[in-house]
Design an enzyme around this catalytic site. Structure first.
Site, PDB file in Angstrom:
ATOM      1  N   LYS A   1     -57.557  86.391  14.569  1.00 29.31           N
ATOM      2  CA  LYS A   1     -58.382  85.180  14.399  1.00 29.31           C
ATOM      3  C   LYS A   1     -57.585  84.017  14.993  1.00 29.31           C
ATOM      4  CE  LYS A   1     -59.112  81.853  12.017  1.00 29.31           C
ATOM      5  NZ  LYS A   1     -59.036  80.558  12.747  1.00 29.31           N
TER       6      LYS A   1
ATOM      7  N   GLY B   1     -48.903  79.281  10.009  1.00 27.61           N
ATOM      8  CA  GLY B   1     -49.621  78.028   9.801  1.00 27.61           C
ATOM      9  C   GLY B   1     -48.950  77.207   8.720  1.00 27.61           C
ATOM     10  N   SER B   2     -49.739  76.388   8.056  1.00 28.80           N
ATOM     11  CA  SER B   2     -49.162  75.477   7.069  1.00 28.80           C
ATOM     12  C   SER B   2     -48.806  76.224   5.778  1.00 28.80           C
ATOM     13  CB  SER B   2     -50.158  74.360   6.748  1.00 28.80           C
ATOM     14  OG  SER B   2     -51.310  74.906   6.159  1.00 28.80           O
ATOM     15  N   THR B   3     -47.887  75.652   5.039  1.00 24.21           N
ATOM     16  CA  THR B   3     -47.501  76.254   3.764  1.00 24.21           C
ATOM     17  C   THR B   3     -48.692  76.236   2.800  1.00 24.21           C
ATOM     18  OG1 THR B   3     -45.194  75.739   4.115  1.00 24.21           O
ATOM     19  CG2 THR B   3     -45.870  76.041   1.831  1.00 24.21           C
TER      20      THR B   3
ATOM     21  N   GLU C   1     -45.330  82.930   8.285  1.00 22.48           N
ATOM     22  CA  GLU C   1     -44.401  82.015   8.964  1.00 22.48           C
ATOM     23  C   GLU C   1     -44.994  80.626   8.793  1.00 22.48           C
ATOM     24  OE1 GLU C   1     -43.127  79.498  11.114  1.00 22.48           O
ATOM     25  OE2 GLU C   1     -43.666  80.584  12.940  1.00 22.48           O
TER      26      GLU C   1
ATOM     27  N   CYS D   1     -42.684  74.543  14.515  1.00 24.93           N
ATOM     28  CA  CYS D   1     -42.210  74.818  13.154  1.00 24.93           C
ATOM     29  C   CYS D   1     -40.694  74.749  13.046  1.00 24.93           C
ATOM     30  CB  CYS D   1     -42.712  76.176  12.698  1.00 24.93           C
ATOM     31  SG  CYS D   1     -42.347  77.481  13.867  1.00 24.93           S
TER      32      CYS D   1
ATOM     33  N   GLU E   1     -43.326  67.865   6.221  1.00 27.44           N
ATOM     34  CA  GLU E   1     -43.456  68.289   7.615  1.00 27.44           C
ATOM     35  C   GLU E   1     -44.474  67.385   8.306  1.00 27.44           C
ATOM     36  OE1 GLU E   1     -43.611  72.366  10.051  1.00 27.44           O
ATOM     37  OE2 GLU E   1     -45.320  72.137   8.727  1.00 27.44           O
TER      38      GLU E   1
HETATM   39  O1  TXE Z   1     -52.923  74.536   9.754  1.00 29.29           O
HETATM   40  P1  TXE Z   1     -53.592  75.752   9.021  1.00 29.29           P
HETATM   41  P2  TXE Z   1     -53.576  73.222  10.407  1.00 29.29           P
HETATM   42  C1  TXE Z   1     -48.543  72.960   9.811  1.00 29.29           C
HETATM   43  C2  TXE Z   1     -48.263  71.583  10.382  1.00 29.29           C
HETATM   44  C3  TXE Z   1     -49.640  71.009  10.538  1.00 29.29           C
HETATM   45  C4  TXE Z   1     -50.317  71.563   9.314  1.00 29.29           C
HETATM   46  C5  TXE Z   1     -51.827  71.606   9.342  1.00 29.29           C
HETATM   47  O2  TXE Z   1     -47.529  70.837   9.459  1.00 29.29           O
HETATM   48  O3  TXE Z   1     -49.644  69.603  10.527  1.00 29.29           O
HETATM   49  O4  TXE Z   1     -49.825  72.879   9.218  1.00 29.29           O
HETATM   50  O5  TXE Z   1     -52.292  72.292  10.504  1.00 29.29           O
HETATM   51  C6  TXE Z   1     -56.387  79.252   9.729  1.00 29.29           C
HETATM   52  N1  TXE Z   1     -57.631  81.288   5.169  1.00 29.29           N
HETATM   53  N2  TXE Z   1     -48.551  74.004  10.802  1.00 29.29           N
HETATM   54  O6  TXE Z   1     -54.573  72.628   9.493  1.00 29.29           O
HETATM   55  O7  TXE Z   1     -54.690  75.333   8.162  1.00 29.29           O
HETATM   56  C7  TXE Z   1     -56.799  78.267  10.799  1.00 29.29           C
HETATM   57  O8  TXE Z   1     -58.116  78.522  11.231  1.00 29.29           O
HETATM   58  C8  TXE Z   1     -57.196  81.886   6.286  1.00 29.29           C
HETATM   59  C9  TXE Z   1     -47.318  74.753  10.950  1.00 29.29           C
HETATM   60  O9  TXE Z   1     -54.045  73.563  11.751  1.00 29.29           O
HETATM   61  O10 TXE Z   1     -52.463  76.478   8.385  1.00 29.29           O
HETATM   62  C10 TXE Z   1     -55.741  78.551  11.856  1.00 29.29           C
HETATM   63  O11 TXE Z   1     -56.120  79.709  12.591  1.00 29.29           O
HETATM   64  N3  TXE Z   1     -56.910  81.210   7.424  1.00 29.29           N
HETATM   65  C11 TXE Z   1     -47.446  75.896  11.831  1.00 29.29           C
HETATM   66  C12 TXE Z   1     -54.494  78.836  11.029  1.00 29.29           C
HETATM   67  O12 TXE Z   1     -54.965  79.202   9.738  1.00 29.29           O
HETATM   68  C13 TXE Z   1     -57.051  79.880   7.411  1.00 29.29           C
HETATM   69  C14 TXE Z   1     -48.482  75.968  12.847  1.00 29.29           C
HETATM   70  C15 TXE Z   1     -53.533  77.665  10.861  1.00 29.29           C
HETATM   71  O13 TXE Z   1     -54.202  76.613  10.234  1.00 29.29           O
HETATM   72  C16 TXE Z   1     -57.504  79.192   6.261  1.00 29.29           C
HETATM   73  C17 TXE Z   1     -49.659  75.176  12.550  1.00 29.29           C
HETATM   74  C18 TXE Z   1     -57.793  79.961   5.112  1.00 29.29           C
HETATM   75  N4  TXE Z   1     -58.225  79.395   3.976  1.00 29.29           N
HETATM   76  C19 TXE Z   1     -49.647  74.222  11.579  1.00 29.29           C
HETATM   77  N5  TXE Z   1     -57.534  77.873   6.555  1.00 29.29           N
HETATM   78  C20 TXE Z   1     -46.238  76.725  12.099  1.00 29.29           C
HETATM   79  N6  TXE Z   1     -45.680  77.343  11.071  1.00 29.29           N
HETATM   80  O14 TXE Z   1     -45.820  76.869  13.234  1.00 29.29           O
HETATM   81  C21 TXE Z   1     -57.130  77.725   7.833  1.00 29.29           C
HETATM   82  N7  TXE Z   1     -56.855  78.936   8.370  1.00 29.29           N
END
Ligand code: TXE
Length: 507
Positions: free
Chosen positions: A203, A256-258, A278, A312, A409
């Site tokens: 996804k 993605g985000s924590t 991660e 990250c 972050e």
């Molecule tokens: O992240 P999300 P967002 C951090 C960074 C950024 C913040 C928000 O601080 O400002 O996260 O970014 C999917 N169930 N990082 O909102 O929500 C979403 O569709 C399953 C750090 O973009 O974590 C996308 O494919 N999946 C980071 C993915 O999760 C879900 C990289 C990441 O989105 C979901 C990116 C759910 N309920 C952001 N909700 C790193 N570690 O490198 C969303 N997604």
């Protein structure tokens, strides 16, 4: 506001190669069971160039019913043929895909620039890395092996016996990918999963699906059996959440985000699927009094500002010893001021746009907060006018541990500097470890003993000496604390997609 770095009327779509233009103009669908299909609901979203606001493509989005179909296809493909193929056969598919990526390197490079905004030098590097990743895991697939060990005593007391272990694929893997390095993150999950014998539902982030969809075309061209790789673009709360919850998915890998990581864990609990995460970071960069400034200045600027800080591993909490603080800041600020901000397609660009207006506003909000909380703004701090989501590289000094810009972050080009006046390594490490995260970090010193002693005290999954973010296909990467679970890359990245079966034969 500063001037817009993009000339009026600039069209990124018109500027890229004809092959990329043709690709953008195509219908972008979902890859399910080896075929490109419109989603059940037939809806789509537009994607935009974050540097110009220009629409670059329209992409179908999938919902829960589409995830169900993709998961069913992945389960069928897992049972046969994928998990039944020999390791050598699977490796051949991966190597073939690596060659196809090389053939399409320029299109991938341009798509990442257009969809994500990253500068060309980063995009080109990531495309080189992804073909290397498939080659690396093609090799690793051929070395998947178990061990022999001593049989249990209650059996050997009555009979001869043999005990051995075999490594088997976990099953169907769901892989949820973010937008900051889209194709790299997808491949660093896909390559080990496929090498292990898993089948996959990817996804992509709804913000940046294009390069992953191109990879889907090459997966078909490489002859992967239908259903081995399925790609369902869609929203996180809908398609992503459903994939994480799905009872027929055996493993979920998420970057993605924590905050979203927590939701993924909760969703995975239904069938207790294996989870790799991660997540976020707020990585420390410690500059000791004897550090070599000729390394520190470009290295620390890159640690924070690489990929506009949407990284990250970004080094964003900078600790500088008082004796060199002012000189160091003066030089880092001078270095940051000369970064060329602009469209990633231009070879000279070092800083591109942030992913979206919403994210730019969030980052700018942190800059305002930093000022309100009393940090000293040394350089940057401005949004740039116009449609592009640009923010200048920004440096704050006189930061304190309680400030939001130090704790949270930001995921943007914002450096928060604290000074220290001790050489006690325990005290310095305590400052560096004063975070809920533990992904990366770096130590800058010319004294080897100081370097290794400090590294030993820093609680993070990756700590570099006189460099930052030393990532590589063969080097395990992941976080301590709230930065995640497990490791990606290297052998550990492959192990995350393998189960160990212990077998004892009474002879
Ligand atoms: O992240 P999300 P967002 C951090 C960074 C950024 C913040 C928000 O601080 O400002 O996260 O970014 C999917 N169930 N990082 O909102 O929500 C979403 O569709 C399953 C750090 O973009 O974590 C996308 O494919 N999946 C980071 C993915 O999760 C879900 C990289 C990441 O989105 C979901 C990116 C759910 N309920 C952001 N909700 C790193 N570690 O490198 C969303 N997604």
């Amino acid at each position: 506001m500063q001037a817009n770095p993009i000339e009026p009327g600039f069209s990124s779509v018109a500027t890229v190669s004809e092959v990329t233009r043709e690709y953008l103009a195509k219908e972008h669908l979902l890859l399910i069971n080896g075929e490109w299909v419109a989603g059940e609901q037939g809806d789509s979203i537009d994607t935009f160039d974050p540097a110009t606001g220009e629409k670059i493509a329209t992409v179908a989005i999938g919902h829960q019913a589409d995830i169900d179909k993709a998961v069913a296809a992945a389960n069928a493909a897992f049972i046969s043929p994928w998990s039944k193929l020999s390791h050598f056969e699977r490796a051949k598919y991966l190597s073939k895909l690596a060659r196809l990526i090389e053939d399409h390197a320029e299109t991938f490079t341009e798509l990442e620039i257009l969809d994500n905004g990253m500068p060309r030098f980063i995009s080109a590097l990531t495309i080189q890395n992804i073909s290397e990743m498939f080659d690396y895991y093609a090799g690793a697939a051929q070395r998947i092996e178990g061990t022999t060990t001593n049989p249990p005593r209650h059996i050997t007391e009555v009979a001869e016996a043999l005990t051995y272990t075999v490594k088997e694929p976990v099953g169907v893997a769901g892989q949820i990918v973010p937008w900051n390095v889209p194709i790299s993150t997808a491949v660093l999950k896909l390559a080990p999963a496929l090498a292990a014998g898993c089948t996959v539902v990817v996804k992509p982030s709804e913000e940046t699906p294009l390069s992953i969809l191109l990879l889907g075309e090459l997966i078909i061209e490489a002859g992967f059996p239908p259903g081995v790789v399925n790609i369902v673009n869609g929203y996180g709360y809908d398609a992503g959440q459903h994939l994480a919850e799905h009872p027929q998915v055996d493993k979920i890998s998420f970057t993605g985000s924590t905050a979203t990581g927590r939701k993924v864990i909760a969703a995975a609990m239904g069938n207790l699927k294996k989870v790799s995460l991660e997540l976020g970071g707020k990585s420390p960069v410690v500059i000791m009094p004897d550090a070599d400034l000729s390394l520190v200045v470009p290295g620390v600027a890159m640690a924070t500002f690489f990929l506009q800080g949407q990284n990250c591993m970004a080094g964003t909490r900078i600790f500088i010893h008082e004796s060199i603080h002012d000189e160091c800041i003066e030089q880092i600020a001078a270095f940051a001021r000369q970064f060329v901000i602009g469209h990633g397609l231009k070879p000279e660009t070092f800083i591109g746009p942030l992913i979206s207006k919403a994210h730019r506003d969030k980052v700018y909000g942190y800059i305002q907060k930093g000022i309100e909380e009393g940090a000293t703004l040394v350089c940057g701090g401005n949004m740039l006018a116009g449609e592009g989501n640009f923010i200048e590289p920004t440096i704050f000094t006189n930061c304190t541990p309680d400030m939001a810009i130090v704790k949270e972050e930001i995921f943007g080009p914002v450096m928060a500097v604290q000074r220290f006046n001790t050489t006690d390594l325990d005290e310095i490490a305590a400052m560096a470890n004063n975070t809920e995260y533990g992904l990366s970090g770096s130590v800058w010193t010319t004294n080897l003993s100081t370097a290794h002693s400090l590294v030993a005290r820093i609680r993070a999954g990756q700590v570099s000496i006189n460099c930052h973010g030393a990532i590589g296909t063969n080097i395990p990467f992941g976080g301590y604390g709230q930065s995640g679970w497990g490791r990606e890359f290297g052998q550990e990245g492959l192990d995350a997609y393998l189960e160990t079966k212990a077998v004892t034969a009474r002879l």
